[in-house]
Motif scaffolding. Structure first.
Motif, PDB file in Angstrom:
ATOM      1  N   ARG A  26      -5.524   7.089   4.815  1.00  0.00           N
ATOM      2  CA  ARG A  26      -3.795   6.868   5.573  1.00  0.00           C
ATOM      3  C   ARG A  26      -2.445   7.265   5.665  1.00  0.00           C
ATOM      4  NH1 ARG A  26      -5.274   3.663  11.709  1.00  0.00           N
ATOM      5  NH2 ARG A  26      -6.659   5.233  12.575  1.00  0.00           N
ATOM      6  N   LEU A  27      -2.184   7.772   6.220  1.00  0.00           N
ATOM      7  CA  LEU A  27      -0.534   7.497   5.956  1.00  0.00           C
ATOM      8  C   LEU A  27       0.547   6.179   5.791  1.00  0.00           C
ATOM      9  CD1 LEU A  27       1.790  10.651   6.272  1.00  0.00           C
ATOM     10  CD2 LEU A  27       0.355  10.529   4.148  1.00  0.00           C
ATOM     11  N   GLU A  67       2.702  -5.726  -6.278  1.00  0.00           N
ATOM     12  CA  GLU A  67       2.132  -7.403  -5.475  1.00  0.00           C
ATOM     13  C   GLU A  67       3.026  -8.791  -4.728  1.00  0.00           C
ATOM     14  OE1 GLU A  67       2.354  -6.436  -8.843  1.00  0.00           O
ATOM     15  OE2 GLU A  67       2.897  -8.160  -9.986  1.00  0.00           O
ATOM     16  N   MET A  68       4.000  -8.645  -4.638  1.00  0.00           N
ATOM     17  CA  MET A  68       4.946  -9.508  -4.269  1.00  0.00           C
ATOM     18  C   MET A  68       5.352  -9.695  -2.835  1.00  0.00           C
ATOM     19  SD  MET A  68       5.152 -12.812  -6.125  1.00  0.00           S
ATOM     20  CE  MET A  68       6.929 -13.280  -4.911  1.00  0.00           C
ATOM     21  N   PHE A  69       5.083  -7.612  -2.850  1.00  0.00           N
ATOM     22  CA  PHE A  69       6.611  -7.389  -1.512  1.00  0.00           C
ATOM     23  C   PHE A  69       5.747  -8.262   0.357  1.00  0.00           C
ATOM     24  CE2 PHE A  69       6.667  -2.555  -3.148  1.00  0.00           C
ATOM     25  CZ  PHE A  69       7.590  -2.573  -3.952  1.00  0.00           C
ATOM     26  N   THR A  70       4.609  -8.066  -0.505  1.00  0.00           N
ATOM     27  CA  THR A  70       3.563  -8.990   1.140  1.00  0.00           C
ATOM     28  C   THR A  70       3.992 -10.079   0.879  1.00  0.00           C
ATOM     29  OG1 THR A  70       1.809  -7.198   1.351  1.00  0.00           O
ATOM     30  CG2 THR A  70       1.581  -8.801   2.314  1.00  0.00           C
ATOM     31  N   VAL A  71       4.311 -10.541   0.233  1.00  0.00           N
ATOM     32  CA  VAL A  71       4.861 -12.584  -0.190  1.00  0.00           C
ATOM     33  C   VAL A  71       6.485 -11.782   0.421  1.00  0.00           C
ATOM     34  CG1 VAL A  71       5.592 -14.011  -1.283  1.00  0.00           C
ATOM     35  CG2 VAL A  71       3.981 -12.832  -2.162  1.00  0.00           C
ATOM     36  N   MET A  72       7.232 -11.100   0.662  1.00  0.00           N
ATOM     37  CA  MET A  72       7.961 -10.929   0.934  1.00  0.00           C
ATOM     38  C   MET A  72       8.596 -11.213   2.051  1.00  0.00           C
ATOM     39  SD  MET A  72      10.237 -11.360  -1.709  1.00  0.00           S
ATOM     40  CE  MET A  72      11.359 -10.546  -1.751  1.00  0.00           C
ATOM     41  N   ALA A 128       1.135  -1.082   0.155  1.00  0.00           N
ATOM     42  CA  ALA A 128       0.211  -0.352  -0.108  1.00  0.00           C
ATOM     43  C   ALA A 128       1.135   0.969  -0.096  1.00  0.00           C
ATOM     44  CB  ALA A 128      -0.832  -0.210   0.822  1.00  0.00           C
ATOM     45  N   VAL A 129       1.915   1.512   0.631  1.00  0.00           N
ATOM     46  CA  VAL A 129       2.812   2.514   0.660  1.00  0.00           C
ATOM     47  C   VAL A 129       3.172   3.263  -0.780  1.00  0.00           C
ATOM     48  CG1 VAL A 129       5.435   3.149   1.303  1.00  0.00           C
ATOM     49  CG2 VAL A 129       4.264   1.892   3.273  1.00  0.00           C
ATOM     50  N   LEU A 130       3.908   1.352  -1.679  1.00  0.00           N
ATOM     51  CA  LEU A 130       4.546   2.525  -2.851  1.00  0.00           C
ATOM     52  C   LEU A 130       3.361   2.684  -3.724  1.00  0.00           C
ATOM     53  CD1 LEU A 130       6.845   1.553  -4.451  1.00  0.00           C
ATOM     54  CD2 LEU A 130       6.819   1.483  -2.857  1.00  0.00           C
ATOM     55  N   LYS A 131       1.849   2.027  -3.891  1.00  0.00           N
ATOM     56  CA  LYS A 131       0.376   2.249  -4.656  1.00  0.00           C
ATOM     57  C   LYS A 131       0.717   3.689  -3.807  1.00  0.00           C
ATOM     58  CE  LYS A 131      -1.624  -1.507  -5.308  1.00  0.00           C
ATOM     59  NZ  LYS A 131      -1.645  -2.780  -4.540  1.00  0.00           N
ATOM     60  N   TYR A 149       9.699   2.400   4.028  1.00  0.00           N
ATOM     61  CA  TYR A 149      10.590   2.456   2.804  1.00  0.00           C
ATOM     62  C   TYR A 149      11.157   0.427   2.086  1.00  0.00           C
ATOM     63  CZ  TYR A 149      12.630   6.654   4.012  1.00  0.00           C
ATOM     64  OH  TYR A 149      12.599   8.794   4.493  1.00  0.00           O
ATOM     65  N   SER A 150      10.469  -0.519   2.524  1.00  0.00           N
ATOM     66  CA  SER A 150      10.847  -1.293   3.042  1.00  0.00           C
ATOM     67  C   SER A 150      11.120  -1.719   1.170  1.00  0.00           C
ATOM     68  CB  SER A 150      10.536  -2.534   3.483  1.00  0.00           C
ATOM     69  OG  SER A 150       8.914  -2.349   3.078  1.00  0.00           O
ATOM     70  N   GLY A 151       9.644  -1.106   0.871  1.00  0.00           N
ATOM     71  CA  GLY A 151       8.759  -1.372  -0.557  1.00  0.00           C
ATOM     72  C   GLY A 151       9.772  -0.477  -1.830  1.00  0.00           C
ATOM     73  N   ILE A 152      10.567   0.426  -1.167  1.00  0.00           N
ATOM     74  CA  ILE A 152      11.828   0.820  -2.561  1.00  0.00           C
ATOM     75  C   ILE A 152      12.268   0.170  -2.562  1.00  0.00           C
ATOM     76  CG2 ILE A 152      12.515   2.760  -3.105  1.00  0.00           C
ATOM     77  CD1 ILE A 152      11.020   4.761  -1.193  1.00  0.00           C
ATOM     78  N   ILE A 153      12.877  -0.742  -1.521  1.00  0.00           N
ATOM     79  CA  ILE A 153      14.212  -1.265  -1.905  1.00  0.00           C
ATOM     80  C   ILE A 153      13.540  -3.264  -2.313  1.00  0.00           C
ATOM     81  CG2 ILE A 153      15.915  -2.788  -0.344  1.00  0.00           C
ATOM     82  CD1 ILE A 153      15.832  -0.986   1.572  1.00  0.00           C
TER      83      ILE A 153
END
Ligand code: SDX
Length: 392
Positions: free
Chosen positions: A264-265, A342-347, A235-238, A329-333
């Protein structure tokens, strides 16, 4: 008092779960895995060693890590028939849905052979889950892009093996990127456990009934998927992409303060940390280092930094002690490593499997662990008599 009867708050107080796995001090921004500060583990350890620590309570001694790594490496393959499992999904199924289902289906393979009362078999189940999560996660991704599912390469270490399964192009040898594997390993360390968060509490609740660990972890994946929890990194990246440019940050902050906006932020705030999330501090520094080493310039990083500065200066966020959390910040990495949103939460789920199984094992090793049975404060109708249909 609901007019029905007055509750004795003491009666309704729910005893907190006892656990020796992880300690958080939300006011001081402290996070310890089995007593070791997250900052030291991030600097000196690796994900598999942290997984060993979470499960066993101590850092591995001579030969113990090598044995653990060997055991994990030799359980990375999934049953061949599980590959057909993915064929049942639409190609565009969300990978969290596929992972939740595939992990739950491991129970079909191992449930009957698992004597849950045998500590050695419980430990094997924990190792199987840590070993197979990357294989299942990569399979979900490969299926979603229409590429052949790749077998795990046992000559690679944990994170390189995962990246190989994710990105290996059948028609050419994969150029392994040590910077990417190291960055991933550090992100996995930071996401490995976090006390009684919603998904870990879910695993413990399901585990308290004696359910098998594959069903428990599948339930944990389901809980993690929510945007208020692990789904926040996606959601952060979106949100950053929607803000688009640092000049729009002021408007986004004002929108997040407006209760009626429903906005929300994402990546801000935390149930426990009312100070900086120590993981966010480490990841923010890592962002600059990894993007620099990979030679990636991401305008969303500039938006994220501007947003963080604006929020940290705004009384609304300061008064409510809303700071960036692990997801900010994790999604940016992940994006810089080529991981799709869509794989971020899988990570997150791959890493958190270490914590989930550590808590599941702890629960079975804690003799006084009882079945989770939260109580409630009843707010419904008082006792009343049935009304026949013709009298309603
Ligand atoms: C994770 O539990 C864990 O340990 C989780 C986790 C882990 O490792 O397992 O750390 C991982 O889930 C991190 C959190 C990821 N979620 C998000 O980033 C989603 C955005 N954050 C929020 O939805 C919220 O901050 C929560 C859910 C994380 C925490 O909510 P709280 O502590 O219940 O805070 P709250 O909802 O009671 O809010 C307090 C006030 C409210 O305003 P008032 O009613 O007091 O006026 O702060 C406001 C909220 O409206 N608020 C926000 C906000 N978060 C809270 N306002 C704008 N943006 C936000 N992000």
């Amino acid at each position: 008092d609901t007019g029905y009867f007055t509750y004795d708050p003491g009666f309704m107080s729910t005893a907190a779960t006892k656990s020796a796995v992880t300690f958080i001090d939300g006011d001081q921004g402290v996070l310890l895995y089995r007593g070791y500060p997250i900052e030291q583990l991030a600097k000196h350890s690796n994900f598999l060693e942290v997984a060993y620590l979470l499960i066993n309570g101590e850092l591995p001694g001579a030969g113990e890590f090598e044995k653990f790594e060997h055991d994990v490496t030799h359980h990375t393959m999934m049953r061949e028939s599980l590959k057909n499992f993915f064929q049942g999904f639409h190609y565009d199924a969300h990978p969290m849905a596929m992972c939740m289902a595939a992990v739950g289906s491991l129970a079909a393979f191992y449930h009957d052979s698992l004597d849950i009362n045998d500590p050695a078999q419980r430990k094997l189940a924990a190792i199987r889950l840590i070993a197979k999560m990357p294989t299942i996660a990569a399979a979900a991704y490969r299926y979603s892009i229409g590429w052949p599912i790749r077998y795990p390469r046992n000559n690679l270490e944990y994170c390189s093996r995962f990246l190989h399964m994710m990105f290996e192009v059948p028609s050419e040898p994969l150029q392994m990127n040590p910077v990417a594997a190291k960055a991933l390993d550090l992100l996995f360390i930071l996401h490995a456990d976090h006390e009684q968060n919603a998904s870990t509490s879910t695993v413990r609740l399901v585990g308290s009934t004696g359910a098998n660990p594959y069903a428990c972890v599948a339930a944990g994946i389901a809980a993690l998927w929510g945007p208020a929890h692990g789904g926040a990194n996606e959601a952060v990246l979106k949100m950053l992409a929607e803000i688009g440019d640092a000049k729009n940050v002021g408007k986004a902050v004002e929108r997040a303060k407006d209760k009626n906006s429903g906005f929300r932020l994402m990546g801000f705030g935390h149930r426990v940390y009312k100070n900086f999330d120590p993981r966010a501090t480490i990841i923010r520094e890592m962002c600059h280092k990894v993007l620099g080493e990979l030679g990636v310039k991401d305008p969303l990083l500039d938006v994220a930094m501007e947003l963080e500065q604006a929020a940290l200066k705004d009384p609304y966020f300061v008064e409510r002690k809303l700071y960036p959390n692990v997801d900010f910040y994790s999604g940016i990495i992940y994006k810089a490593l080529g991981i799709p949103t869509e794989m971020f939460t899988v990570m997150f789920a791959i890493a958190r499997t270490a914590g989930w199984v550590a808590h599941w094992l702890e629960q079975h090793e804690t003799p006084d662990a009882k079945i989770g049975r939260p109580r409630q404060i009843y707010t419904g109708a008082p006792t009343r008599d049935y009304v026949p249909a013709d009298k309603r």
